[in-house]
Design an enzyme around this catalytic site. Structure first.
Site, short mmCIF file in Angstrom:
data_model
loop_
_atom_site.label_atom_id
_atom_site.label_comp_id
_atom_site.label_asym_id
_atom_site.label_seq_id
_atom_site.Cartn_x
_atom_site.Cartn_y
_atom_site.Cartn_z
N ASP A 99 1.18 -1.59 0.37
CA ASP A 99 -0.27 0.10 0.04
C ASP A 99 0.46 1.29 0.43
OD1 ASP A 99 -2.19 -1.17 -0.53
OD2 ASP A 99 -2.08 -1.75 2.37
N ASP A 157 -7.32 -4.02 -5.31
CA ASP A 157 -6.73 -2.50 -5.10
C ASP A 157 -5.39 -2.61 -5.09
OD1 ASP A 157 -8.73 -4.32 -2.83
OD2 ASP A 157 -8.33 -3.15 -1.25
#
Length: 409
Positions: free
Chosen positions: A128, A186
């Site tokens: 991330d 994601d």
């Protein structure tokens, strides 16, 4: 003669009334259009509100933490540490607000959080880093030109690149759980960071990683209708698919709303930076799935999962809506089909107007200082359900900025 005059007068009167009625209808159309159009004044009002909200939000979070969400029933702010995946969104939103408003307090608040966030550049335990570093330091570098921010990001990009393994051709998402080599949709959002690193460093390694990851994801994550699985688990030695599952969606074979938005945004970025028409086709097909879905509500704020019941009691996800609005505005600039472009703009406008309404925008000084209401983190885990989320605010403000930059200036 009198009869002739009466008839002529009557015809003139009818014509006048018809013309007046037509003009009235046209004025009414213009009135409706003006009421629903996104104007500069509309942008400025929402930005001014958001600046005040974020000034309040800044008082709710410890110096060494970042805003994450707010629990209304407990009147409790929930912060995160810097290693949490959403840590970059708050400073990123502050930086967008600084650009849009010129309010220097937004920049000062952002810089305070960048100081504590910087250490994540060495974090190799998460995929991330795009969210964490590019949304924050990326905007900071773009706005200020501070070379230190550039160095932070280049180190962060190298940390992210360590999670790519040639055996799978993919960036690994998680190190936790019983997965073999999990990749979540994601992850497409973190590729923008690596494209930046490739351009700035001159090293094609990052760009090649992106293309490999995006191609494998396009092949294995998407169904025939262009909806996406949330998680695809791979064999780390052969790269073969082990299973396709969900983690935050309704079911393994359902279309988790925010996951579809991650995919849409990610493939738009892929087209932006490669100009490969296959990525544009993918983005347009994902957009069609989202916009034409029978369960998409009129206000364009999707239910938390497209396969969830379309009822008044089903949770909406404002974060997915904000993502869609921002992504569709960009997609409208790339498609060569005028009708599609207008469709994307219209959907984005409707979404922005909905999110800016009393139904989804908080009252000043409420909602813990967050801008938007009604997002869903993970319903299956009863985590962050029907609450504000820091990334919903980020993509909402990004959508406002994009609309102003691309359609008003």
């Amino acid at each position: 003669m009198k009869l002739h005059y009466k008839i002529t007068f009557s015809l003139l009167a009818v014509g006048f009334l018809a013309s007046a009625c037509s003009q009235s209808k046209q004025k009414e159309k213009e009135k409706v259009s003006n009421e629903t159009a996104i104007t500069q004044e509309f942008i400025e009002e929402n930005v001014a509100f958001s600046v005040k909200q974020y000034q309040h939000l800044s008082t709710q979070v410890p110096e060494d933490k970042l805003p994450r969400t707010y629990l209304k029933d407990e009147d409790k702010s929930v912060p995160s540490g810097t290693s949490w995946w959403t840590s970059g969104f708050y400073p990123g939103t502050l930086l967008y607000l600084y650009e849009l408003s010129g309010d220097s307090s937004m920049l000062e608040l952002a810089e305070q959080k960048l100081d504590i966030l910087e250490k994540e550049k060495d974090n190799t335990g998460t995929h991330d880093l795009g969210f964490m570093l590019f949304c924050s330091f990326g905007n900071a570098y773009r706005i200020t030109g501070n070379e230190h921010y550039k160095a932070v990001m280049l180190q962060g990009a190298e940390s992210l690149a360590t999670r790519f393994h040639p055996e799978t051709g993919l960036i690994k998402s998680w190190d936790h759980g019983k997965w073999n080599y999990p990749v979540i949709i994601d992850n497409m959002m973190n590729l923008e960071f690596l494209f930046w690193a490739s351009e700035v460093s001159g090293d094609d390694k990052y760009r090649n990683i992106n293309i490999s990851h995006a191609d494998s994801t396009m092949k294995n994550h998407f169904r025939d209708d262009y909806s996406s699985f949330h998680v695809v688990d791979y064999d780390p030695t052969t790269g073969k698919v082990v299973e396709k599952k969900t983690h935050q969606g309704k079911a393994d074979n359902s279309a988790w709303a925010r996951g579809q938005s991650w995919g849409l945004y990610g493939y738009i970025v892929m087209y932006r930076d490669t100009k490969d028409p296959a990525y544009l086709d993918q983005a347009e097909n994902i957009a069609a799935f989202i916009l034409d879905h029978p369960n998409m509500p009129e206000d364009m704020v999707p239910y938390w999962d497209y396969d969830a019941p379309a009822t008044d009691s089903t949770y909406r996800d404002a974060s997915a809506a904000a993502l869609n609005a921002s992504a569709l505005l960009e997609l409208s600039r790339y498609t060569e089909d005028k009708a599609k472009s207008e469709k994307y703009i219209d959907a984005a406008e409707k979404t922005i107007l909905s999110l800016s309404s009393d139904k989804y925008r908080a009252k000043l000084g409420q909602n813990g200082g967050f801008i938007l209401l009604h997002s869903v983190g993970s319903l299956p885990h009863n985590s962050e359900v029907d609450v504000p989320l820091t990334y919903a605010d980020y993509y909402y403000i990004e959508a406002l900025k994009r609309y102003q930059d691309w359609f008003l200036n």
